[in-house]
Design a protein around this motif. Structure first.
Motif, mmCIF file in Angstrom:
data_model
loop_
_atom_site.group_PDB
_atom_site.id
_atom_site.type_symbol
_atom_site.label_atom_id
_atom_site.label_comp_id
_atom_site.label_asym_id
_atom_site.label_seq_id
_atom_site.Cartn_x
_atom_site.Cartn_y
_atom_site.Cartn_z
ATOM 1 N N GLU A 63 0.834 -1.205 0.000
ATOM 2 C CA GLU A 63 0.000 0.000 0.000
ATOM 3 C C GLU A 63 0.870 1.256 0.000
ATOM 4 O OE1 GLU A 63 -2.600 -0.473 3.373
ATOM 5 O OE2 GLU A 63 -3.925 -1.861 2.297
ATOM 6 N N GLY A 64 1.959 1.236 0.756
ATOM 7 C CA GLY A 64 2.890 2.365 0.761
ATOM 8 C C GLY A 64 3.529 2.570 -0.599
ATOM 9 N N ALA A 65 3.924 1.476 -1.240
ATOM 10 C CA ALA A 65 4.513 1.573 -2.575
ATOM 11 C C ALA A 65 3.496 2.133 -3.561
ATOM 12 C CB ALA A 65 5.011 0.200 -3.030
ATOM 13 N N ASP A 66 2.255 1.676 -3.456
ATOM 14 C CA ASP A 66 1.206 2.188 -4.345
ATOM 15 C C ASP A 66 0.992 3.683 -4.143
ATOM 16 O OD1 ASP A 66 0.863 -0.310 -5.425
ATOM 17 O OD2 ASP A 66 -1.015 -0.737 -4.391
ATOM 18 N N GLU A 67 1.090 4.138 -2.898
ATOM 19 C CA GLU A 67 0.934 5.567 -2.599
ATOM 20 C C GLU A 67 2.038 6.378 -3.290
ATOM 21 O OE1 GLU A 67 -0.676 9.025 -1.012
ATOM 22 O OE2 GLU A 67 -1.549 7.019 -0.907
#
Length: 182
Positions: A63-67
């Motif tokens: 999720e952090g990478a997607d952000e």
């Protein structure tokens, strides 16, 4: 063959392969430095375990990478910003065939016929991965962009001021809802 129960990813860990034992149980074969290590866990479970050791999880890291990258498919993850360990999956992490590659260990790669790439690692080992050259370049590009974004955001957060000229008393009044500074 020695089979470990748990595995801590280090700066020497370059690739995690799925590996089936004689009974058909999915485990992992890991290239670490100049040795091969066998672990009684799926590659994706090892990634999740290592992220949990530092207060995250595979879901949170993705999720952090997607952000940072925008919605991506098969997001790379940062296992250690300090040690520059960024890993990317070759396919969906939910798939049994998922291989995890530490992009910092990639030296060069060659395109093979049949839609695969042979990746030469820094230690001289070569791994044939079931990715097209485009897919391979895209996975590495995303991991490098993730690393750049994390390092840029970390530098921005490192605001250091040693001589403060103003201080406050922050308190909530008896009849108010918000804190006030004096």
């Amino acid at each position: 063959m020695v089979i470990l129960e748990k595995y801590v990813i280090t700066t020497e860990t370059s690739i995690l392969f799925p590996y089936y034992d004689a009974c058909g149980k999915l485990m992992s074969m890991i290239l670490e430095g100049d040795q091969i290590v066998f672990v009684d866990s799926r590659p994706t479970d090892i990634i999740d375990y290592n992220l949990r050791r530092v207060g995250s999880s595979l879901k949170g890291a993705a999720e952090g990478a997607d952000e940072l990258l925008g919605r991506t498919f098969m997001s790379p993850v940062s296992l250690s910003k300090t040690h520059q360990i960024y890993m990317t999956p070759t396919c969906s992490p939910k798939a049994d065939a998922c291989i995890w590659l530490a992009v910092g260990h990639v030296d060069t790669y060659v395109c093979n016929s049949g839609g695969t790439v042979s990746v030469r690692l820094r230690n001289g080992s070569v791994a044939e991965l079931p990715l097209s050259p485009y897919q391979f370049r895209e996975r590495v590009r995303q991991a490098c962009t993730l690393q750049y974004s994390i390092e840029t955001n970390t530098r921005q957060a490192m605001k250091v001021k040693e001589d403060y000229t103003q201080s406050y008393i922050l308190k909530k009044p008896e009849k108010g809802m918000n804190y006030e500074g004096e």
